[in-house]
Design a protein around this motif. Structure first.
Motif, short mmCIF file in Angstrom:
data_model
loop_
_atom_site.label_atom_id
_atom_site.label_comp_id
_atom_site.label_asym_id
_atom_site.label_seq_id
_atom_site.Cartn_x
_atom_site.Cartn_y
_atom_site.Cartn_z
N PHE A 32 0.84 -1.21 0.00
CA PHE A 32 0.00 0.00 0.00
C PHE A 32 0.87 1.25 0.00
O PHE A 32 0.76 2.10 -0.88
CB PHE A 32 -0.93 -0.01 1.21
N ASN A 33 1.76 1.34 1.00
CA ASN A 33 2.74 2.42 0.98
C ASN A 33 4.18 1.90 1.07
O ASN A 33 5.11 2.64 1.34
CB ASN A 33 2.48 3.43 2.11
N GLY A 34 4.32 0.60 0.83
CA GLY A 34 5.63 -0.02 0.83
C GLY A 34 5.51 -1.52 0.96
O GLY A 34 4.45 -2.10 0.71
N PHE A 35 6.61 -2.15 1.38
CA PHE A 35 6.64 -3.60 1.57
C PHE A 35 7.09 -3.93 2.99
O PHE A 35 7.91 -3.22 3.58
CB PHE A 35 7.60 -4.26 0.59
N LEU A 36 6.55 -5.02 3.53
CA LEU A 36 7.00 -5.57 4.79
C LEU A 36 7.84 -6.80 4.52
O LEU A 36 7.51 -7.61 3.65
CB LEU A 36 5.82 -5.92 5.69
N CYS A 37 8.93 -6.95 5.27
CA CYS A 37 9.79 -8.12 5.13
C CYS A 37 9.83 -8.89 6.44
O CYS A 37 9.45 -8.38 7.49
CB CYS A 37 11.20 -7.72 4.69
N ARG A 38 10.30 -10.11 6.38
CA ARG A 38 10.35 -10.95 7.57
C ARG A 38 11.50 -10.53 8.48
O ARG A 38 12.54 -10.05 8.03
CB ARG A 38 10.50 -12.42 7.17
N LEU A 39 11.30 -10.73 9.77
CA LEU A 39 12.27 -10.37 10.79
C LEU A 39 13.57 -11.15 10.62
O LEU A 39 13.55 -12.38 10.43
CB LEU A 39 11.67 -10.64 12.18
N LYS A 40 14.70 -10.45 10.67
CA LYS A 40 16.05 -11.03 10.63
C LYS A 40 16.23 -11.95 9.42
O LYS A 40 16.88 -12.98 9.52
CB LYS A 40 16.33 -11.80 11.92
N ASP A 41 15.66 -11.57 8.29
CA ASP A 41 15.71 -12.39 7.08
C ASP A 41 16.27 -11.54 5.93
O ASP A 41 15.54 -10.84 5.24
CB ASP A 41 14.31 -12.89 6.73
N ALA A 42 17.60 -11.61 5.76
CA ALA A 42 18.25 -10.80 4.73
C ALA A 42 17.80 -11.20 3.33
O ALA A 42 17.74 -10.36 2.43
CB ALA A 42 19.77 -10.92 4.86
N ASP A 43 17.49 -12.48 3.13
CA ASP A 43 17.02 -12.92 1.82
C ASP A 43 15.70 -12.27 1.46
O ASP A 43 15.52 -11.80 0.33
CB ASP A 43 16.87 -14.46 1.80
N ASP A 44 14.78 -12.25 2.40
CA ASP A 44 13.47 -11.64 2.14
C ASP A 44 13.61 -10.14 1.97
O ASP A 44 12.95 -9.53 1.11
CB ASP A 44 12.51 -11.96 3.28
N LEU A 45 14.47 -9.51 2.79
CA LEU A 45 14.71 -8.08 2.64
C LEU A 45 15.28 -7.78 1.26
O LEU A 45 14.83 -6.83 0.58
CB LEU A 45 15.68 -7.59 3.73
N ALA A 46 16.24 -8.58 0.81
CA ALA A 46 16.83 -8.37 -0.51
C ALA A 46 15.77 -8.51 -1.60
O ALA A 46 15.75 -7.74 -2.57
CB ALA A 46 17.97 -9.35 -0.74
#
Length: 370
Positions: free
Chosen positions: A307-321
């Motif tokens: 909606f105004n961005g993305f949420l990523c999983r906690l302490k998960d660099a792969d998901d953040l990337a």
């Protein structure tokens, strides 16, 4: 009324509470600020506040060492004789409330965030919770900045249910943080604004950047914020220097005004482990910038996924990337929509005036009850 505002830095009062201070002064209240002296203290006195210095280490959590604050604050409160005391941040909330209780002075506390003690299950965490439970019995009102923190305190019986209320963080000054005309950088630019400590997800950000660079993603990856190697979870200077020397990140140093840095970025990132209501995300959303943040309390109240961005999983660099790659690949219209939605969310839910008015109403209630 004589109102005392107690915080862990003068910088915090000046940067985040001054509109509230002015509102108090306009209503005829005498404002006393109690915080360590720093380069912003003189600005408080120039604004008409009566300042009282206090020794307070904002780093770490050592209840035995910090208990000396009770005595120091006790003597300051006894000298100032405030009609009410407003505490912000962990140490003023706990130790300041205990000091005020000995003098019979009413307090309003603000749980700006739970701090690192709630992220671990150890003896320090247990002591911290006990201190909250003891001290918050004496608080007339306790404001929380998100419903998850409020629920946690109620579930653990750390605060009386009759005392709690909720605020939209510290609110955001919508006039100060305004959108600029949309302009996408030729090279997509990510910006992390944070003190360089592990709890803010800085390591995950670095790991995500390395993964993206390894996949050939050509973007700017910036970091703005103070180095804090003396903090228990601070990142050491040689590690940060290696990130800089290797070209992993562009380190922007520190600033007293983040607006230009936000406006020059395409997306603001904060992979924090837990927040009250993160100020940097409010500033970014108010400036109509897309956001990537962790799906944790505090962050997921400011960011609505897709909606105004993305949420990523906690302490998960792969998901953040993956979320960063996805953001960089969005069309201009989608980025504009994220920014527009974020601004609208700030206007509807996080306007600083909402916070100020709630505090003024609480003060009025206390004055009528006294």
């Amino acid at each position: 009324m004589r109102v005392a505002i107690v915080l862990n830095t003068s910088w915090n009062i000046f940067n985040f509470r001054m509109n509230f201070v002015r509102a108090l002064q306009m209503q005829g209240h005498e404002v006393h600020t109690i915080a360590p002296v720093d380069e912003f203290t003189h600005l408080l006195t120039e604004a008409g506040c009566i300042h009282h210095p206090v020794k307070m280490d904002s780093r770490g959590a050592n209840p035995i060492k910090d208990s000396a604050l009770i005595a120091e604050l006790f003597f300051i409160y006894r000298k100032v004789k405030p009609d009410i005391i407003l505490h912000y941040t962990i140490k003023p909330n706990v130790y300041g409330t205990l000091a005020a209780s000995m003098l019979g002075i009413p307090v309003i506390n603000n749980v700006c965030g739970l701090g690192t003690v709630f992220l671990k299950d150890n003896i320090v965490s247990a002591i911290a919770m006990l201190l909250y439970k003891i001290s918050f019995r004496f608080a007339g009102k306790v404001f929380f900045q998100n419903p998850d923190d409020l629920k946690l305190f109620l579930d653990k019986k750390l605060v009386p249910a009759k005392a709690v209320d909720i605020l939209p963080g510290s609110g955001i000054d919508l006039k100060r943080f305004q959108p600029t005309p949309f302009k996408r950088n030729e090279k997509f630019t990510f910006l992390l604004i944070s003190r360089l400590i592990t709890d803010k997800g800085v390591i995950e950000y670095i790991d995500a950047v390395r993964k993206l660079k390894g996949k050939g993603i050509d973007a700017h990856f910036q970091v703005l914020g103070a180095k804090d190697p003396l903090h228990k979870r601070g990142i050491q200077l040689d590690v940060i220097q290696e990130w800089i020397d290797s070209g992993t990140i562009e380190y922007l140093g520190t600033t007293n005004d983040v607006r230009d840095f936000i406006n020059n970025a395409d997306c603001v990132v904060l992979p924090s482990y837990r927040e009250g209501t993160p100020r940097t995300l409010l500033e970014a959303a108010s400036s109509s910038k897309p956001i990537i943040a962790t799906d944790v309390p505090g962050c997921n109240h400011v960011v609505k996924d897709d909606f105004n961005g993305f949420l990523c999983r906690l302490k998960d660099a792969d998901d953040l990337a993956e979320k960063m790659k996805r953001m960089a690949g969005l069309a201009d219209e989608k980025l504009k929509a994220f920014g527009k939605n974020g601004r609208a969310k700030m206007e509807a839910e996080y306007d600083e005036s909402l916070v100020i008015n709630k505090y003024l109403a609480a003060l009025s209630d206390f004055r009528q009850a006294s």
